[in-house]
Design a protein around this motif. Structure first.
Motif, PDB file in Angstrom:
ATOM      1  N   GLU A 865       0.833  -1.167  -0.001  1.00 31.48           N
ATOM      2  CA  GLU A 865       0.100  -0.003   0.038  1.00 31.48           C
ATOM      3  C   GLU A 865       0.865   1.364  -0.063  1.00 31.48           C
ATOM      4  O   GLU A 865       1.345   1.727  -0.968  1.00 31.48           O
ATOM      5  CB  GLU A 865      -0.827  -0.004   1.207  1.00 31.48           C
ATOM      6  N   PHE A 866       1.049   1.746   1.098  1.00 28.86           N
ATOM      7  CA  PHE A 866       1.968   2.996   1.306  1.00 28.86           C
ATOM      8  C   PHE A 866       3.405   2.981   0.684  1.00 28.86           C
ATOM      9  O   PHE A 866       3.834   3.797  -0.003  1.00 28.86           O
ATOM     10  CB  PHE A 866       1.858   3.211   2.942  1.00 28.86           C
ATOM     11  N   GLN A 867       3.893   1.714   0.759  1.00 28.94           N
ATOM     12  CA  GLN A 867       5.421   1.791   0.470  1.00 28.94           C
ATOM     13  C   GLN A 867       5.370   1.569  -1.118  1.00 28.94           C
ATOM     14  O   GLN A 867       6.121   2.181  -1.744  1.00 28.94           O
ATOM     15  CB  GLN A 867       6.228   0.621   1.074  1.00 28.94           C
ATOM     16  N   SER A 868       4.293   0.754  -1.407  1.00 28.40           N
ATOM     17  CA  SER A 868       4.311   0.865  -2.852  1.00 28.40           C
ATOM     18  C   SER A 868       3.899   2.045  -3.780  1.00 28.40           C
ATOM     19  O   SER A 868       4.708   2.382  -4.681  1.00 28.40           O
ATOM     20  CB  SER A 868       3.202  -0.456  -3.186  1.00 28.40           C
ATOM     21  N   TYR A 869       3.170   2.736  -2.948  1.00 26.86           N
ATOM     22  CA  TYR A 869       2.995   4.441  -3.378  1.00 26.86           C
ATOM     23  C   TYR A 869       4.107   5.010  -3.607  1.00 26.86           C
ATOM     24  O   TYR A 869       4.320   5.780  -4.532  1.00 26.86           O
ATOM     25  CB  TYR A 869       1.784   4.917  -2.690  1.00 26.86           C
ATOM     26  N   ILE A 870       4.823   5.092  -2.463  1.00 28.51           N
ATOM     27  CA  ILE A 870       6.323   5.970  -2.368  1.00 28.51           C
ATOM     28  C   ILE A 870       7.056   5.353  -3.360  1.00 28.51           C
ATOM     29  O   ILE A 870       7.673   5.968  -4.191  1.00 28.51           O
ATOM     30  CB  ILE A 870       6.695   5.740  -0.892  1.00 28.51           C
ATOM     31  N   LEU A 871       7.488   4.052  -3.334  1.00 29.49           N
ATOM     32  CA  LEU A 871       8.412   3.625  -4.531  1.00 29.49           C
ATOM     33  C   LEU A 871       7.904   3.735  -5.762  1.00 29.49           C
ATOM     34  O   LEU A 871       8.814   3.875  -6.496  1.00 29.49           O
ATOM     35  CB  LEU A 871       8.657   2.044  -4.062  1.00 29.49           C
ATOM     36  N   GLU A 872       6.614   3.633  -5.907  1.00 27.44           N
ATOM     37  CA  GLU A 872       6.253   3.940  -7.672  1.00 27.44           C
ATOM     38  C   GLU A 872       6.565   5.463  -7.840  1.00 27.44           C
ATOM     39  O   GLU A 872       7.042   5.720  -8.976  1.00 27.44           O
ATOM     40  CB  GLU A 872       4.735   3.798  -7.471  1.00 27.44           C
ATOM     41  N   HIS A 873       6.088   6.183  -7.062  1.00 28.62           N
ATOM     42  CA  HIS A 873       6.516   7.697  -7.360  1.00 28.62           C
ATOM     43  C   HIS A 873       7.969   7.916  -7.224  1.00 28.62           C
ATOM     44  O   HIS A 873       8.543   8.744  -8.404  1.00 28.62           O
ATOM     45  CB  HIS A 873       5.967   8.800  -6.375  1.00 28.62           C
ATOM     46  N   LEU A 874       8.948   7.586  -6.369  1.00 28.97           N
ATOM     47  CA  LEU A 874      10.127   7.455  -6.569  1.00 28.97           C
ATOM     48  C   LEU A 874      10.746   6.850  -7.848  1.00 28.97           C
ATOM     49  O   LEU A 874      11.747   7.566  -8.368  1.00 28.97           O
ATOM     50  CB  LEU A 874      10.892   6.769  -5.557  1.00 28.97           C
ATOM     51  N   GLU A 875      10.403   5.637  -8.231  1.00 26.83           N
ATOM     52  CA  GLU A 875      10.862   5.033  -9.432  1.00 26.83           C
ATOM     53  C   GLU A 875      10.575   5.859 -10.824  1.00 26.83           C
ATOM     54  O   GLU A 875      11.399   6.083 -11.521  1.00 26.83           O
ATOM     55  CB  GLU A 875       9.914   3.619  -9.584  1.00 26.83           C
ATOM     56  N   ALA A 876       9.210   6.476 -10.603  1.00 26.89           N
ATOM     57  CA  ALA A 876       8.904   7.349 -11.878  1.00 26.89           C
ATOM     58  C   ALA A 876       9.640   8.436 -11.949  1.00 26.89           C
ATOM     59  O   ALA A 876      10.365   8.960 -13.128  1.00 26.89           O
ATOM     60  CB  ALA A 876       7.587   7.841 -11.795  1.00 26.89           C
ATOM     61  N   GLU A 877      10.146   9.348 -10.745  1.00 31.46           N
ATOM     62  CA  GLU A 877      10.811  10.246 -10.719  1.00 31.46           C
ATOM     63  C   GLU A 877      12.493   9.638 -11.048  1.00 31.46           C
ATOM     64  O   GLU A 877      13.171  10.856 -11.938  1.00 31.46           O
ATOM     65  CB  GLU A 877      11.237  10.858  -9.508  1.00 31.46           C
ATOM     66  N   LEU A 878      13.074   8.748 -10.419  1.00 25.79           N
ATOM     67  CA  LEU A 878      14.335   8.507 -11.181  1.00 25.79           C
ATOM     68  C   LEU A 878      14.565   8.212 -12.505  1.00 25.79           C
ATOM     69  O   LEU A 878      15.348   8.411 -13.056  1.00 25.79           O
ATOM     70  CB  LEU A 878      14.524   7.014 -10.179  1.00 25.79           C
ATOM     71  N   VAL A 879      13.154   7.393 -13.201  1.00 26.94           N
ATOM     72  CA  VAL A 879      13.416   7.263 -14.553  1.00 26.94           C
ATOM     73  C   VAL A 879      13.511   8.461 -15.393  1.00 26.94           C
ATOM     74  O   VAL A 879      14.309   8.701 -16.152  1.00 26.94           O
ATOM     75  CB  VAL A 879      12.040   6.497 -14.879  1.00 26.94           C
ATOM     76  N   GLY A 880      12.687   9.667 -14.765  1.00 27.67           N
ATOM     77  CA  GLY A 880      12.972  10.845 -15.698  1.00 27.67           C
ATOM     78  C   GLY A 880      14.408  11.529 -15.406  1.00 27.67           C
ATOM     79  O   GLY A 880      14.856  11.999 -16.393  1.00 27.67           O
ATOM     80  N   SER A 881      14.884  11.234 -14.232  1.00 26.79           N
ATOM     81  CA  SER A 881      16.252  11.798 -13.820  1.00 26.79           C
ATOM     82  C   SER A 881      17.289  11.331 -14.719  1.00 26.79           C
ATOM     83  O   SER A 881      18.208  11.578 -15.372  1.00 26.79           O
ATOM     84  CB  SER A 881      16.470  12.075 -12.534  1.00 26.79           C
ATOM     85  N   ALA A 882      17.076   9.824 -14.826  1.00 26.46           N
ATOM     86  CA  ALA A 882      18.030   8.847 -15.335  1.00 26.46           C
ATOM     87  C   ALA A 882      17.981   9.128 -16.989  1.00 26.46           C
ATOM     88  O   ALA A 882      19.001   9.114 -17.516  1.00 26.46           O
ATOM     89  CB  ALA A 882      17.710   7.260 -15.018  1.00 26.46           C
ATOM     90  N   THR A 883      16.796   9.326 -17.483  1.00 26.85           N
ATOM     91  CA  THR A 883      16.791   9.745 -19.153  1.00 26.85           C
ATOM     92  C   THR A 883      17.481  10.840 -19.314  1.00 26.85           C
ATOM     93  O   THR A 883      18.530  10.710 -20.396  1.00 26.85           O
ATOM     94  CB  THR A 883      15.175  10.011 -19.285  1.00 26.85           C
ATOM     95  N   LEU A 884      17.484  11.883 -18.645  1.00 25.24           N
ATOM     96  CA  LEU A 884      18.384  13.082 -18.830  1.00 25.24           C
ATOM     97  C   LEU A 884      19.809  12.657 -18.910  1.00 25.24           C
ATOM     98  O   LEU A 884      20.765  12.967 -19.766  1.00 25.24           O
ATOM     99  CB  LEU A 884      18.108  14.292 -17.853  1.00 25.24           C
ATOM    100  N   ILE A 885      20.225  11.787 -17.608  1.00 25.72           N
ATOM    101  CA  ILE A 885      21.681  11.530 -17.497  1.00 25.72           C
ATOM    102  C   ILE A 885      22.153  10.636 -18.829  1.00 25.72           C
ATOM    103  O   ILE A 885      23.149  10.654 -19.304  1.00 25.72           O
ATOM    104  CB  ILE A 885      21.857  10.839 -16.215  1.00 25.72           C
ATOM    105  N   LEU A 886      21.192   9.344 -19.016  1.00 24.11           N
ATOM    106  CA  LEU A 886      21.452   8.673 -20.100  1.00 24.11           C
ATOM    107  C   LEU A 886      21.586   9.208 -21.606  1.00 24.11           C
ATOM    108  O   LEU A 886      22.382   8.963 -22.396  1.00 24.11           O
ATOM    109  CB  LEU A 886      20.236   7.648 -20.144  1.00 24.11           C
ATOM    110  N   GLN A 887      20.809  10.465 -21.795  1.00 18.47           N
ATOM    111  CA  GLN A 887      20.862  10.900 -23.028  1.00 18.47           C
ATOM    112  C   GLN A 887      22.281  11.890 -23.077  1.00 18.47           C
ATOM    113  O   GLN A 887      22.856  12.051 -24.169  1.00 18.47           O
ATOM    114  CB  GLN A 887      19.877  12.225 -23.258  1.00 18.47           C
ATOM    115  N   GLU A 888      22.629  12.372 -21.700  1.00 16.98           N
ATOM    116  CA  GLU A 888      24.151  12.878 -21.918  1.00 16.98           C
ATOM    117  C   GLU A 888      25.199  12.132 -21.970  1.00 16.98           C
ATOM    118  O   GLU A 888      26.091  12.269 -22.776  1.00 16.98           O
ATOM    119  CB  GLU A 888      24.175  13.789 -20.371  1.00 16.98           C
TER     120      GLU A 888
END
Length: 1013
Positions: A865-888
């Motif tokens: 429940e709660f942890q899944s919600y937090i981890l889901e949003h963290l994972e989405a945020e990390l994917v966005g940041s990782a995309t910028l780093i991967l493109q670089e």
């Protein structure tokens, strides 16, 4: 945070002090054999900053090198433009180890201390870095291998890895803690409910009823009290009457006793009266006694005065004769004394000269003794200097002999001393090299045996596979045959159920006569149970063979890796041995040598050189001492000659003074007739004093005798006057005394008998007065008691009845009070129980609410429940940041996204085509996982300056293409003004990076070398 310089000593495998300079590094690899201490370098930095590590926690003793009791780590680092230096020391102590820390900052060209307290330094470093220990280890040290596993795993696996990497275990700990608190609160609630049930509090109606009973009882209490008081009053009156009657009887008895004692008291009163009359005559009696005494004294004094007067007149005549004789003696000796005085005056002059000459003789003798001491001291110093010079000459001779006996080490000793450290290191690593060679040989044998075993189990696997296929084929054939038999049996059953003309349910045709149908072939059921058992057995054998083959393959790989590591270590050791041999050969200019012989030769040359140096030093010391003692000898010789001359002069002076003294003494003795001047002067003075004393004593004695005679005449006259006065006074007082005795009807004898001491008279008066007063009191008291009794009577029986009535009244009153106290106690306890019950009910309500709150929190913190919600949003945020780093990192070629629960990569160079991450090459996978690691690092740092990153690349091996891709990606990180360190076991990757920090392990401890391309 960017490290600049790291010092470590006694830390894990680094026994000796090692220095790692990061100042000229930007991208580098940390390489070395397994167990050499690569990861310990990162542990040293985290320990220096936070006093703890991820592997050992705060158990610093686990970080100390084996057998070492001291540990030191110093890290110099920069945050922005500021530089800091932190130093931690640990020292073993039996009771409590010693931990010290100091944090400094570079200010105005010098280090300034910021703190020395462990807690204060910890807080300051966290403020400087903007991170605590957990954030630092997750943001600075990136486990790239974990992220590779993360992007390729399923959803649940990714969530678990992300929870570990992001430090979200705290939510699981919070959930468990909430569950535990909910359980504890439930236990507390149930315990309170049991207490409430056991309390057994009364109802409000019961309390009201008891209060009513208490009110009625309190209204009755005054009446009970009045009864008690009335009974007490009756008892007091009866007891008083009984006491008065008893007292009246006692007073009558006492009055009878007093009347019986009256005659004795009357006699005592008569004696008291005579004693008082005698007391009144005491003054006259005292005057008479005094007059009689004065008469006796005056008579004795008159007789004594006459005797003294006669003696005084005789003494005066005697002293007159002695005075005349003394004056005649003085006139006869006066001329002799005058002649003696003139002779003494002349002798006095010679006596003064003698005293002066004696002083001069003493001074001359003292000077002579002093010159003699100086001469003896000079002779002693001369002899000592001579002896020391001879001893120094002997030591010079001995030192010359020693110099001739020993030889200096020379150039050969210098060469051997130069190679001594190399020989020690050579001997230290020579035996490990042999051991490593043996280990390598054994590893080769183990690897060959493992390969043979792998070939054997592979053959067994093939055999088991063939056997499994055969058993499967036999079972399949048997199952087909049994199926055919079952089909034929079904056909036969259908035939038997049909009659001629029936419609066949199988083919739909008309069933003919049975005899016109073809016969069915004979069939038998095959027992497939043994075949299935054989197949299961073959399958188990095949699985065991597969497991054995996998284990054998793993063993071969492990043996190969171990062989490679040992070979690498042996190669390094042999290279070092060769380097040492070359250095020793170059120094000795000789390749034919043995370490043990060189060590022996070195010891011999060192000993010989030491003895030569000691002999040389001894010779120099002896030479210096000889020269010094020779100078002392010459000086002492000259001093001795001078002191001898001075001594001779002192002897001559002393003789001259002695002669002058003797001449003066002879002249003095001619005058005094060889008697000392002092004795003659004293004798003359004594004779003069004796003569003067004789005259003076005679004059004094005559004067005293004359004075005594005059005094004796006066005393005789006075004594006669006093005697006459005493006689007249005595006669007058005797007449008065006789008159008073007659008046009091006393004779002098009866008067003396009547005299009684005042104390005894006082006692008689008291006894008489007490007798009379007691009688009056008794009579008065008896009259009062008679009036009070007034004819009333009582006895013990009447008194007992009254006491019983009083006791009954008291018991009734006491019982009423006890009942009242019981009612009050019951009501108080009931009120307390009611209050406690209300309090327990309120606590139960509070615990129930808290229990429900923590239970709800635990349910909400579940990982689904709660942890899944937090981890889901963290994972989405990390994917966005990782995309910028991967493109670089990939020049805008790849973009990362999540689709259907899996990670995909969009290839912008191929029209945005998407591929699963699982299909990426090794280099692409490394870039993707590194992007995720960097994204999480920036997220965890929360804006803190990450001046350095350390990557654990996680590869066991890399092919050439992947190796090239990984190198290019790391080179791109190099452009971001960061210090990048890669811990790798892949030799090719380390060789491609700009620099390597190589960690070598050895018996003396690991050491660090920096190698740049």
């Amino acid at each position: 945070m960017r490290p600049i310089e790291l010092f470590l000593e006694g830390f894990t495998s680094f026994r000796r002090e090692q220095r790692l300079d990061f100042s000229e590094l930007d991208l580098f690899a940390i390489t070395g054999a397994t167990g050499s201490g690569k990861s310990s370098l990162l542990d040293a930095m985290t320990y220096a900053l936070f006093g703890t590590t991820t592997r050992s926690g705060k158990q610093v003793s686990d970080l100390a090198s084996q057998g070492s009791e001291n540990l030191k780590v110093q890290l110099r680092f920069a945050v922005g433009s500021a530089q800091y230096r932190v130093t931690r020391r640990w020292r073993y102590r039996p009771k409590s180890p010693e931990n010290k820390v100091i944090l400094e900052t570079w200010q105005n060209g010098d280090w300034e201390t910021l703190g020395t307290s462990i807690v204060a330094v910890q807080n300051t470093i966290e403020q400087i870095l903007g991170m605590d220990f957990d954030t630092f280890t997750r943001a600075i040290v990136l486990p790239q291998g974990k992220f590779d596993e993360f992007i390729k795993g399923d959803t649940s696996k990714r969530r678990e890895i992300l929870r570990q990497l992001a430090g979200f275990e705290i939510f699981e700990l919070m959930r468990k803690e909430s569950n535990e608190l909910a359980k504890l609160l439930k236990q507390e609630r149930e315990m309170l409910e049991r207490q409430l049930a056991e309390l057994n509090a009364p109802t409000a109606d019961e309390v009201t009823q008891r209060r009513s009973q208490l009110l009625n009882l309190e209204q009755q209490l005054p009446e009970f009290e009045r009864c008690v008081m009335k009974a007490q009053k009756a008892l007091d009156e009866e007891e008083q009457l009984f006491s008065q009657i008893s007292r009246s009887r006692e007073l009558q008895q006492e009055l009878a006793k007093l009347n019986a004692n009256s005659p004795a008291i009357e006699s005592l009163a008569n004696r008291l009266e005579q004693a008082q009359t005698a007391d009144r005559l005491q003054g006259n009696w005292a005057l008479l006694q005094e007059a009689r005494s004065q008469y006796k004294t005056a008579e004795n004094a008159a007789n004594l005065a006459k005797e003294l007067l006669i003696k005084a007149r005789s003494e005066l005549a005697l002293q007159q004769q002695q005075l005349d004789s003394a004056k005649a003696t003085e006139e006869s000796v006066a001329p002799q004394i005058k002649a003696r005085e003139n002779a003494i005056a002349t002798a006095k002059v010679y006596e003064e000269q003698r005293h002066q000459l004696e002083k001069e003789v003493k001074i001359a003798q003292k000077n002579l003794q002093e010159k003699l001491r100086f001469l003896q001291a000079a002779e002693k110093e001369f002899q000592a200097a001579s002896n020391k010079m001879q001893s120094a000459g002997l030591r010079v001779t001995q030192a010359v002999a020693l110099l001739e006996e020993y030889v200096a080490g020379g150039k050969r000793l210098e060469q051997l001393q130069q190679i001594a450290p190399l020989l020690i290191e050579f001997q230290l690593i020579e035996q490990p090299a042999k051991n490593q060679q043996q280990q390598l040989n054994q590893a080769v044998v183990d690897r060959q045996n493992a390969q043979l075993h792998y070939a054997e189990v592979s053959a067994n696997l093939e055999t088991a596979e063939i056997k499994l296929k055969e058993c499967g084929s036999e079972l399949e054939v048997a199952e087909v045959a049994n199926a055919e038999v079952a089909r034929l049996d079904s056909v036969a059953a259908v035939r038997m159920s049909l009659n001629s003309g029936d419609i066949c349910p199988v083919c739909g045709g008309v069933h003919p006569e049975n005899d016109r149908l073809p016969l069915l072939p004979e069939s038998h059921i095959v027992d497939i149970a043994p075949l299935r058992q054989q197949l299961a057995t073959a399958n188990r054998v095949f699985q065991a063979a597969q497991l054995a083959a996998a284990e054998a393959k793993s063993t071969v790989a492990a043996r190969l890796q171990k062989e490679a590591e040992i070979a690498q270590t042996l190669e390094l050791t042999l290279n070092r041995v060769a380097e040492l041999q070359q250095q020793i050969n170059r120094i000795l200019n000789d390749s034919q040598w043995q370490a043990s012989q060189l060590q022996q030769e070195l010891e011999m040359l060192k000993e010989s050189d030491r003895q030569y140096r000691e002999a040389e030093q001894l010779f120099q010391q002896a030479s210096v001492e000889y020269d010094k003692f020779q100078q002392i000898f010459v000086f002492s010789q000259a001093t001795n000659v001078a002191k001898q001359n001075e001594y001779q002069e002192a002897i001559a002076e002393s003789d001259r003074r002695q002669q002058q003294l003797q001449t003066c003494v002879n002249a003095l003795y001619q005058i005094t007739e060889y008697q000392p001047y002092a004795n003659l002067a004293k004798a003359l003075e004594k004779d003069k004093q004796d003569l003067a004393a004789l005259i003076k004593a005679a004059e004094n004695s005559y004067q005293i005798a004359q004075n005594n005679t005059i005094q004796a005449i006066e005393r005789d006259r006075q004594a006669a006057d006093l005697l006459e006065q005493a006689i007249a006074k005595k006669q007058q007082l005797n007449l008065d005394w006789e008159t008073k005795l007659n008046t009091a009807n006393f004779t002098e004898q009866t008067f003396l008998t009547a005299i009684t001491p005042a104390k005894e008279q006082s006692q008689w008066e008291i006894a008489i007065r007490e007798q009379r007063e007691s009688k009056i009191k008794l009579e008065t008291r008896m009259k009062d008691l008679s009036e009070s009794i007034a004819g009333k009577i009582t006895d013990e029986n009447i008194l007992a009845q009254v006491r019983s009535a009083k006791h009954t009244a008291q018991e009734n009153f006491k019982q009423a009070n006890n009942n009242r106290a019981e009612f009050l106690a019951w009501i108080q306890v009931a009120e307390q129980n009611l209050e406690q019950a209300e309090r327990l009910s309120q606590q139960i309500t509070n615990f129930t609410e808290q229990e429900q709150t923590y239970h709800t929190l635990a349910q909400n913190l579940k990982s689904n429940e709660f942890q899944s919600y937090i981890l889901e949003h963290l994972e989405a945020e990390l994917v966005g940041s990782a995309t910028l780093i991967l493109q670089e990192l990939t020049e805008n070629r790849y973009a990362l996204k999540i689709q259907d629960g899996e990670y995909w990569v969009a290839d912008n160079w191929n029209g945005g085509e998407s591929r699963r991450v699982r299909t990426l090459s090794g280099g692409e996978t490394f870039a993707t996982s590194l992007s995720m690691a960097l994204a999480l690092s920036e997220k965890l740092s929360q804006g803190a300056q990450l001046g350095s990153l350390f990557l654990d690349e996680g590869f066991g091996t890399l092919d050439a293409e992947t190796l090239e891709s990984v190198t290019q990606i790391l080179e791109s990180l190099r452009q971001q003004d960061r210090l990048i360190g890669v811990i790798t076991h892949v030799r090719g990757l380390g060789e491609r990076l700009p620099a390597q920090v190589k960690v070598y392990k050895s018996p003396q401890g690991s050491r660090i070398e920096i190698e740049k391309i």
